[in-house]
Write an enzyme that holds these catalytic residues in place. Structure first.
Site, PDB file in Angstrom:
ATOM      1  N   MET A   1       0.824  -1.129  -0.203  1.00  0.00           N
ATOM      2  CA  MET A   1       0.087   0.171   0.028  1.00  0.00           C
ATOM      3  C   MET A   1       0.985   1.164  -0.004  1.00  0.00           C
ATOM      4  SD  MET A   1      -2.887   1.498   0.145  1.00  0.00           S
ATOM      5  CE  MET A   1      -2.871   3.438   0.164  1.00  0.00           C
TER       6      MET A   1
ATOM      7  N   HIS B   1       5.882  -0.026  -8.341  1.00  0.00           N
ATOM      8  CA  HIS B   1       4.568   0.103  -8.247  1.00  0.00           C
ATOM      9  C   HIS B   1       4.095   1.261  -7.305  1.00  0.00           C
ATOM     10  CE1 HIS B   1       0.353  -1.063  -8.783  1.00  0.00           C
ATOM     11  NE2 HIS B   1       0.150  -0.657  -7.889  1.00  0.00           N
ATOM     12  N   GLU B   2       4.451   0.853  -6.149  1.00  0.00           N
ATOM     13  CA  GLU B   2       4.121   1.457  -5.024  1.00  0.00           C
ATOM     14  C   GLU B   2       4.833   3.038  -4.993  1.00  0.00           C
ATOM     15  OE1 GLU B   2       1.448   0.759  -3.725  1.00  0.00           O
ATOM     16  OE2 GLU B   2       1.631  -1.684  -4.179  1.00  0.00           O
TER      17      GLU B   2
HETATM   18  N1  BES Z   1      -3.251   0.791  -3.920  1.00  0.00           N
HETATM   19  C1  BES Z   1      -3.032  -0.624  -3.833  1.00  0.00           C
HETATM   20  C2  BES Z   1      -3.416  -1.372  -2.517  1.00  0.00           C
HETATM   21  C3  BES Z   1      -4.725  -1.751  -2.298  1.00  0.00           C
HETATM   22  C4  BES Z   1      -5.267  -2.838  -2.991  1.00  0.00           C
HETATM   23  C5  BES Z   1      -5.487  -0.949  -1.572  1.00  0.00           C
HETATM   24  C6  BES Z   1      -6.561  -3.242  -2.830  1.00  0.00           C
HETATM   25  C7  BES Z   1      -6.889  -1.449  -1.158  1.00  0.00           C
HETATM   26  C8  BES Z   1      -7.394  -2.453  -2.236  1.00  0.00           C
HETATM   27  C9  BES Z   1      -1.429  -0.972  -4.224  1.00  0.00           C
HETATM   28  O1  BES Z   1      -0.806   0.195  -4.924  1.00  0.00           O
HETATM   29  C10 BES Z   1      -1.536  -2.000  -5.025  1.00  0.00           C
HETATM   30  O2  BES Z   1      -1.911  -2.169  -6.216  1.00  0.00           O
HETATM   31  N2  BES Z   1      -0.880  -3.211  -4.572  1.00  0.00           N
HETATM   32  C11 BES Z   1      -0.894  -4.477  -5.204  1.00  0.00           C
HETATM   33  C12 BES Z   1       0.484  -4.964  -5.705  1.00  0.00           C
HETATM   34  C13 BES Z   1       0.991  -4.355  -6.925  1.00  0.00           C
HETATM   35  C14 BES Z   1       2.416  -4.512  -7.162  1.00  0.00           C
HETATM   36  C15 BES Z   1       0.165  -4.742  -8.115  1.00  0.00           C
HETATM   37  C16 BES Z   1      -1.448  -5.296  -4.438  1.00  0.00           C
HETATM   38  O3  BES Z   1      -1.779  -5.349  -3.282  1.00  0.00           O
HETATM   39  O4  BES Z   1      -1.707  -6.437  -5.019  1.00  0.00           O
HETATM   40 ZN    ZN Z   2      -1.501   0.338  -6.822  1.00  0.00          ZN
END
Ligand code: BES
Ligand code: ZN
Length: 949
Positions: free
Chosen positions: A356, A390-391
């Site tokens: 996150m 990504h983050e």
């Molecule tokens: N913003 C998301 C985290 C998130 C995911 C918050 C679902 C609330 C609900 C974060 O940037 C994200 O996309 N994380 C991915 C990993 C990424 C490398 C694709 C994840 O958690 O799968």
């Molecule tokens: Zn994301």
């Protein structure tokens, strides 16, 4: 009552979504079809819908001119028959804007023993229009006192709570007058165990002692569980955070520490942080616990730290290296410095998603951040690099510039899911990561988006349950795929210029999709919005059909587009059409397109100069376009030798077979012919191409398990993999690439699963020695060995595996074993996997993956589905909604009969799945696709397999 009240609400939300889609852009006939489908699929199920809803929808339909009176009648009848008494469902509303915050001063004191926290806020607000009520978001919080102070006067408010709307309303004795003031709120909350809001996380200290820390996860809508406020992405404000914490704990927030002083109570200290920039609530973070860290500085002097469990700080080094390179990379790419003075990355033991992007304090699952050279596989290492990439991209794209509402979530996630590859390609060119994009993102997107139950990238959402639902492969993978296609069309320089424009113009503010198109359009002078609207507002993607004729040394191609449907059935009247950039390469120019065009209408003719008769032509060079290609038999035949001798580049080989498998599933190609094409991959040497092909072969294996020729199919697969299996062998070679390690992991896993005797024997041998501790298996070989041994295994092997699980000190190892367990075939052992998944040895974030591991075999699938049904209520309470959505998918989508489709549908009608309504529909659609394939193709494939020997 649960099912009755849950049903209509879900129904209502999906119908409302439909209504908005109607208004916003579908062809009239398609609107009606859409509604018809939605209505029909809900029949029997919800008999309690208010007439006005139906009438409203019908009215929305009628606003458009219909061309098919018969369908209008069918829809009216269905609506009237089925939806006659829906209870009033409240329309979701965003918060009123007559009072807005500019700064929050928040003080939090978490109690790590009693799992509660005390909170106090002073919010600087501006009353824009006189009002006696202030409504904010608040959930599972007890508000003790609220006052409003302006000038010298202070008044107290009465508080009322609306649980369903997730709000609290403060009512003042008289109207607050326009102007500035301070809203003071004191409250208490629970440090919950749901992995959302302000929650507790359990970890183990080096001496084995178990402890709890307090951490946050606010996206999408859970900041309201930690403090009452305007928990909407567009209501940005700055934050002064103060944490009161036990004196020996690490305490972190988004900004650097301003002061750290003892509290009146000597067991506590008070940590104040610098004021944040203006930002959205979902990006705040607070962490209190025991951690070690490693520290570095980037080229611009930004201090970076990676926080790890105590005693494991070396495991943070890899991520630190990546982050130290990544921040300057993005700074250059965007032309904007990283906006905060520090950047922390931290591994959290209990964490629902992967990571996150909290501004300046990014949280990760341990398996997405920690790398131990002795225990981490190449695949996990690569995953860590991608997640960090990504983050950190979100720190600009998402945090500095934020979507206006969750409808535009895809902007955040699609973009970050694209640029993470750009960043990893920069740091680790040897990963050939863009080829992997085609498998991991484009492939996933095309698979899901071919379903009739998919949705457009931009989807209207309101209530939090709807918001959760769109963190899916459409927002992420299709979003990333259309950005990649656009980037390719614009060229890197114009794309980059456009990004800089966009981020500069909207910094500290919010945007909608169109804003990005405007910036990219200005930077490039190309019609970006016109093209991209066809990709984001419309669901699905096209199949490009191509045929050819030769004219001297000219090749004349006829190309046309229509929506690609997984079942090959275009709904009558479907007029979907895209602006499709299409490129062509040839034997003479395999990597650089000889021509690129923009297909605007339904079809077009394209002339390629200097292409000799018989020379192959490949459409969609590099597989960068978001579409599938269907060639004539002759064109396809010309490509096969180029697959065999690998003169067709890897991404094209990958795309070619992937399209063919999808066409076969859709009944647009013969599956047995596709298997013949697969045989042309015998000399394949590329990890990613193998990975994709292996995945497609597995999807067919899943279905052939229900036939009597599964053994023949396994032999077919072993033959196909045998050559590359020899090449990679069992042991690492000096100086080999990370991709070779990943290829070995993949191929040995497949050979093991398809029952190759020598592989099984070797795996057994290595496992025994690993178990005894004589010869520890290298991390890349563990998954293949564990899976192979278990898939043949008896209860002694299973017990040994559980012993290794208990001993493992790293979450990666536990998760590797946990996911492998389900490879067992024996009914009793499968049941033990289920039980194990629910014990407290498996963290709530991992249970669904352990269960999913047991769905690979026909028996395991059946038993797991029964287990899910029996334990649904408990799972529903215990597990996070988007983890449940995954469980729904993995435990159901591989069934292959109409009866099962109905059974799954029925079950979830009676037991609604939170935030997984669409996943259920998609699974059911997949089951029906499987059933059709069984009926139409299984016999022919079996005949082919029998004729081989
Ligand atoms: N913003 C998301 C985290 C998130 C995911 C918050 C679902 C609330 C609900 C974060 O940037 C994200 O996309 N994380 C991915 C990993 C990424 C490398 C694709 C994840 O958690 O799968
Ligand atoms: Zn994301």
């Amino acid at each position: 009552m649960q099912s009755v009240s849950g049903g209509p609400r879900l129904l209502w939300s999906s119908l409302r979504r439909v209504a908005v889609i109607f208004r916003e852009g579908l062809e009239p006939n398609r609107r009606l079809h859409f509604l018809y489908r939605q209505t029909r699929s809900k029949r029997q199920h919800f008999r309690v819908v208010k007439t006005s809803t139906a009438l409203h929808l019908l009215h929305t339909c009628r606003l458009a001119t219909f061309h098919t009176p018969k369908l209008v009648r069918s829809v009216s009848t269905l609506l009237a028959r089925n939806f006659s008494t829906m209870p009033e469902k409240r329309e979701f509303k965003r918060l009123p804007t007559d009072v807005v915050p500019s700064n929050y001063n928040i003080r939090l004191k978490p109690d790590l023993d009693a799992f509660v926290f005390q909170g106090q806020e002073e919010i600087d607000v501006e009353v824009k229009a006189s009002t006696d009520t202030v409504t904010v978001n608040s959930l599972d919080i007890t508000i003790n006192e609220v006052t409003y102070a302006s000038g010298d006067t202070s008044v107290a408010a009465e508080v009322s709570v609306d649980k369903e709307a997730e709000t609290a309303t403060f009512k003042f004795p008289s109207a607050l007058q326009p102007g500035k003031g301070v809203l003071k709120v004191s409250y208490t909350g629970e440090l919950n165990d749901k992995m959302k809001g302000f929650y507790r996380s359990k970890y183990t200290m080096p001496d084995g002692q178990e402890r709890f820390g307090a951490v946050t996860q606010f996206e999408a809508t859970d900041a309201r569980r930690a403090f009452p406020g305007w928990d909407e992405p567009a209501v940005k404000a700055s934050f002064d955070v103060t944490l009161v914490v036990p004196k020996e704990k690490v305490a972190l927030s988004n900004m650097p520490v301003k002061s750290d002083t003892p509290d009146k109570d000597p067991n506590w200290r008070v940590v104040e942080y610098d004021r944040t920039p203006v930002m959205s609530t979902y990006l705040l973070a607070f962490i209190v616990g025991d951690y070690d860290y490693v520290e570095g500085k980037d080229a611009d002097g930004v201090v970076l730290r990676v926080y790890t469990p105590v005693g494991k700080k070396e495991q943070g080094n890899f991520a630190l290296d990546v982050a130290v390179k990544t921040l300057p990379f993005y700074k250059d790419y965007f032309g904007i410095p990283y906006p905060l003075p520090k950047m922390d990355l931290i591994a959290i033991a209990d964490f629902a998603s992967g990571a996150m992007e909290n501004w300046g304090l990014v949280t990760y699952r341990e398996t997405a951040l920690l790398v131990d050279p002795a225990n981490t596989s190449a695949r996990v290492k690569q995953w860590v690099a991608l997640v960090v990439g990504h983050e950190l991209a979100h720190q600009w794209f998402g945090n500095l510039v934020t979507m206006e509402w969750w409808t535009n979530l895809w902007l955040n996630e699609g973009f970050a899911s694209w640029i993470e590859y750009l960043c990893v390609d920069e740091c680790f060119p040897e990963y050939d990561i863009w080829t992997q994009f085609v498998n991991m993102d484009l492939g996933r997107a095309l698979e899901l988006d071919a379903l009739h139950t998919s949705h457009p990238i931009e989807v209207p959402v309101g209530h939090p349950a709807e918001v959760d639902e769109i963190f899916d492969a459409i927002s992420y993978s299709k979003g990333a795929s259309v950005i990649r296609m656009l980037h390719d069309y614009l060229g890197n320089e114009d794309f980059r210029k456009g990004m800089n424009k966009y981020l500069t113009q909207h910094q500290y503010k919010n945007t909608v999709t169109e804003d990005l198109w405007v910036s990219l359009g200005e930077a490039s002078g190309k019609p970006v919005a016109k093209m991209m609207d066809t990709w984001t507002k419309q669901m699905g993607f096209p199949v490009i059909k191509v045929s050819e004729r030769q004219d001297g040394d000219k090749r004349i191609l006829t190309i046309s587009q229509e929506k690609f449907c997984a079942d090959g059935k275009l709904p009558a009247g479907d007029k979907s059409s895209w602006l499709v950039p299409i490129s062509f390469s040839t034997a003479g120019s395999p990597t650089t397109p000889v021509k690129t065009i923009m297909l605007e209408g339904q079809s077009s003719e394209v002339t390629l100069d200097n292409v000799k008769a018989g020379e192959w032509v490949k459409v969609n060079t590099n597989t960068v376009g978001v579409y599938r290609v269907q060639y004539t038999t002759e064109m396809l035949a010309a490509l096969i030798p180029a697959v065999k001798d690998r003169s067709l580049p890897p991404r094209d080989r990958l795309g070619l077979q992937n399209d063919l498998f999808a066409l076969a599933r859709a009944g647009m190609a013969a599956s047995e012919d596709v298997l013949k094409v697969a045989e042309a991959f015998i000399n394949e040497d590329n990890y990613t191409v193998w990975n994709d092909l292996a995945l497609n072969l597995s999807s067919m294996a899943v279905l052939l398990q229900y036939t009597d020729c599964y053994d023949l199919y396994k032999a077919f697969a072993r033959d196909l993999f045998s050559q590359v299996a020899k090449t990679v062998g069992w042991d690492k070679k000096e100086g080999e690439s990370q991709l070779t390690a990943m290829l070995r992991d993949l191929i040995l896993t497949k050979m093991g699963r398809y029952g190759d005797e020598p592989t099984v024997a070797e795996a057994r041998k290595r496992f025994e020695s690993h178990y005894k501790g004589d010869n520890v298996i290298s991390p890349d070989l563990r998954a293949p060995v564990f899976i192979t041994v278990l898939s043949q295994g008896k209860s002694e092997d299973f017990d040994k595996m559980l012993e290794l699980y208990d001993k493992a000190d790293m979450q990666e190892e536990k998760s590797r074993i946990g996911r492998a367990l389900g490879a067992v075939k024996d009914e009793e052992l499968i049941k033990r996997v289920h039980e194990f998944a629910m014990t407290d040895k498996v963290r709530a974030q991992d249970t669904v993956f352990v269960l999913a591991g047991a769905t690979g075999s026909a028996k395991g699938r059946e038993l797991t589905w029964s287990f899910v049904k029996e334990n649904w209520k408990e799972m529903h309470e215990r597990y996070h909604s988007f983890l449940l959505a995954r469980l729904v998918k993995s435990s159901t989508e591989n069934f292959a009969t109409e009866e099962m489709a109905q059974a799954v549908e029925e079950f979830f009608k009676a037991n609604p799945a939170p935030a997984a309504e669409r996943t259920v529909q998609q699974s059911v659609e997949n089951i029906r696709l499987n059933a059709r394939w069984m009926k139409e193709s299984a016999d022919k494939v079996c005949q082919f397999l029998k004729s081989r020997k």
